[in-house]
Design an enzyme around this catalytic site. Structure first.
Site, PDB file in Angstrom:
ATOM      1  N   TYR A 225      -6.706  -5.647  -1.545  1.00  0.00           N
ATOM      2  CA  TYR A 225      -6.909  -5.085  -0.251  1.00  0.00           C
ATOM      3  C   TYR A 225      -7.550  -3.718  -0.586  1.00  0.00           C
ATOM      4  CZ  TYR A 225      -6.529  -2.833   4.396  1.00  0.00           C
ATOM      5  OH  TYR A 225      -6.690  -2.207   5.416  1.00  0.00           O
TER       6      TYR A 225
ATOM      7  N   GLU B   5     -13.267  -1.297   5.682  1.00  0.00           N
ATOM      8  CA  GLU B   5     -11.913  -2.283   5.316  1.00  0.00           C
ATOM      9  C   GLU B   5     -12.681  -3.327   4.535  1.00  0.00           C
ATOM     10  OE1 GLU B   5      -8.013  -3.307   6.975  1.00  0.00           O
ATOM     11  OE2 GLU B   5      -9.457  -4.708   7.850  1.00  0.00           O
TER      12      GLU B   5
END
Lengths: 404, 289
Positions: free
Chosen positions: A100, A185
């Site tokens: 992530y 993101e």
């Protein structure tokens, strides 16, 4: 402004971030065509909300025929209130593991914040705190290569993967700054098997989100645009006012975001159901306010509630806006007006001359609106009680009228 | 006593020749604020309501020795104007401008921190120490000198509350609008610390709203305060993920909910009003008046 995944990946790719090969499709045929070119693919709904995978918005397809079926199933699907109009057909990756990575604005620190985790693929909120790595970035110097080496070390990345990761973070930070982003993101950031890559592993942005600051769009004519609003929301926003649709039956117009929110809270407190948030702003002029009222009338609420504490906004302007809207389209439903502040007397008089009695107390006006909408909270103001009106001002207490 | 600005404030207005700048300069002068000069590039030598206009902040400071500035500059130019004010050594910079890009706001705050300047805003109504000075745009009539310090994120809602405090006869020491944007110069804690130190302030009102974690952070400091704190939080009924006008007024990812803010504030000893009009009553009760 949120960008669709395919748009975000387009922007990322233009800054050299590795993304899977893919193509947008708005028909099953186009999806099949893309699958014919890429081989096994993922067919992904393009919507501006998260959680589409769990909602059935992503399907894998081995063949063009399967891709056609997947696209046919996804296109037109309703995902959390949004109709899917496009799918992104993307080459399937040979994913070894998922990381992530994001860059956001930490409002409290007033700085960009890089967040990374060795556990990607799920919502970062669900990742245990101990598995999350954070790094604030000083706005003056920006992200330095040493930041990325430290991040890679804390994630346990080594060798060429650590180098690729550092490169990825630097590029994403460039995107973040150059596009005035509020959020970049990449989740999952996929570690893929790739014989051609050094070390046999390659980092790829398997999904991407890019939210750009609305207030900075003026300096980004090159970025694609998306609109996340219903037709009514668009109409009011075109007047330069803030509008959000809700699900009740009392239409609301107030001035200022805080007082508008407080108005919704008070209505709900008394058992009413607000239908919208309409912030006419701290100094709105009569014309856009009148037009906004016309839009409210067109949405067919049971009651319209106008709650104004005039500071920069002048009460006489508000009164004129109400009367102009009534002259233009008529206001068939009950209208409750609470009017206090600058030029209050003139505003109240203008309305009274036309048979509209304004309230002085927000409390009583709100209860009146809820009771007119058939809500449960008619306590104390039944029977058209004049207590809270300007004319009587008896129940208003505190002799407030005199201060203006 | 008051915080941040008082009768010694010598104020510049940047963007004084524009509609807003000119209108609110008149209002500030009427309030008694010492507006000593205005700045509008290319308009040097003009006057607005008798206030001399200069092309640059430095020129205005050289002639008048200002220590504060209020910006009515359009959003695309706000960063440049704020840097100009901070670079010229002004101690307090009030950015009224809405829609300042958030990356510009981060840059402004970093520069202000380096130079020790206090930035209020962006997207603020400003600050007023009643009877002393008003820097910004709130209506003059709502204020009264008194004993209550008020700090708020949003504008009109705090007018409503400030007005009620005036009608109770309590009045205010200073009213601070931090600004509705996500990145602003002051935090609740910055302001609460000043109110706690200010001798004239007897009670503090905090007007917050959903979104972000500023109220939860403020609660940590409130635990240590000796003065009573009354709070009101707007946005109880707002659905998650919807942006309600302010950049700040949004609940995302389960953070910054109404309940978490109210719980944190109450646990810290603050009294939280359920309805905006109850704030003044709670303050009066806390002061025993």
């Amino acid at each position: 402004m949120k960008l669709y995944e395919y748009m975000a990946k387009g922007v990322l790719a233009s800054y050299g971030v590795p993304v899977p090969a893919g193509r947008v499709a708005d028909s099953p045929e186009a999806a099949a065509g893309a699958a014919g070119e890429f081989g096994p693919v993922a067919v992904k709904a393009q919507v501006l909300v998260g959680g589409r995978g769990k909602a059935g918005g992503i399907r894998l397809a081995e063949t063009p025929e399967q891709a056609r079926e997947a696209a046919a199933a996804i296109l037109g699907m309703n995902l959390k209130g949004y109709t899917v109009e496009k799918v992104y057909v993307e080459q399937k990756l040979a994913i070894e593991r998922e990381l992530y990575l994001s860059i956001a604005i930490d409002a409290a620190a007033k700085k960009p914040l890089v967040i990374a985790s060795a556990h990607g693929g799920m919502n970062i909120e669900d990742v245990p705190e101990k598995d999350i790595v954070r790094q604030h970035i000083p706005i003056r110097w920006g992200l330095m290569p040493f930041h990325t080496r430290e991040l890679a070390r804390r994630l346990g990345l080594t060798g060429d993967l650590a180098r690729q990761f550092g490169d990825m973070v630097l590029k994403l930070f460039t995107v973040f700054r150059r596009t005035d982003a509020e959020l970049v993101e990449v989740n999952p950031l996929a570690v893929c098997r790739d014989a051609a890559a050094p070390g046999g592993l390659r980092l790829v942005a398997a999904d991407a989100r890019l939210n750009v600051d609305d207030d900075a769009l003026f300096r980004h004519p090159d970025l694609p645009r998306t609109v996340e609003a219903s037709p009514v929301e668009r109409r009011v926003r075109e007047l330069g006012l803030a509008y959000v649709e809700l699900e009740g039956d009392i239409a609301v117009m107030a001035n200022g975001a805080g007082i508008t929110m407080a108005t919704l809270d008070v209505l709900q407190h008394y058992g009413g159901r607000p239908m919208n948030f309409l912030d006419a702003g701290g100094g709105a002029a009569a014309e856009p306010m009148a037009k906004a009222l016309e839009v409210l009338v067109s949405t067919g609420p049971k009651v319209i509630f106008v709650n104004i504490f005039g500071g920069i906004t002048r009460c006489d302007e508000v009164a004129r806006a109400i009367l102009a809207a009534r002259d233009a389209v008529g206001i068939p439903m009950p209208l409750v007006v609470r009017l206090v502040g600058t030029n209050e007397e003139e505003g109240v008089r203008l309305l009274a001359d036309q048979g509209i009695q304004a309230f002085r107390s927000m409390d009583e006006a709100a209860r009146r609106a809820v009771s007119l909408a058939g809500g449960p909270a008619a306590t104390g103001v039944g029977g058209g009680g004049a207590g809270g009106f300007h004319a009587g001002d008896a129940a208003g207490g505190s002799g407030a009228g005199g201060r203006w | 006593m008051a915080i941040i600005v008082d009768e010694k404030a010598k104020v510049l207005v940047q963007g004084i020749t524009g509609n807003q700048g000119s209108f609110h300069t008149r209002q500030m002068l009427d309030y008694g604020t010492r507006v000593v000069a205005g700045v509008s590039p290319g308009k040097g030598g003009e006057q607005v309501h008798g206030v001399p206009v200069y092309d640059t902040v430095q020129a205005a400071v050289d002639s008048h020795g200002a220590n504060a500035s209020v910006l009515f500059v359009p959003a695309p130019f706000a960063k440049d104007a704020a840097f100009e004010a901070i670079d010229a050594g002004l101690e307090t910079v009030v950015i009224v401008t809405e829609h300042v890009p958030v990356h510009d706001a981060m840059a402004i705050m970093a520069f202000a921190a380096e130079r020790g300047a206090t930035v209020i805003g962006p997207n603020t109504y400003g600050i007023c120490s009643p009877g002393k000075a008003k820097l910004g745009i709130p209506p003059n009539v709502i204020f009264q000198p008194g004993v209550v310090g008020v700090v708020a994120r949003s504008g009109t809602l705090s007018y409503e509350i400030v007005n009620a405090i005036s009608e109770k006869g309590l009045g205010q020491t200073t009213v601070v609008g931090m600004g509705g944007d996500r990145v602003v110069g002051l935090t609740f804690i910055d302001v609460l610390k000043r109110f706690e130190r200010d001798e004239a302030t007897q009670a503090v009102v905090l007007v917050g709203e959903i979104g972000g974690t500023a109220e939860e952070e403020a609660a940590e400091f409130i635990k240590t305060m000796t003065k009573p704190v009354v709070a009101y939080i707007a946005g109880r009924s707002a659905p998650p993920g919807k942006r309600m006008g302010h950049a700040g007024a949004i609940i995302e990812r389960g953070r910054g909910t109404f309940d978490s803010k109210v719980q944190a504030l109450e646990a810290a000893g603050a009294r939280v009003a359920e309805m905006p009009w109850q704030v003044a009553d709670l303050v009066a009760a806390a002061l025993g008046t």
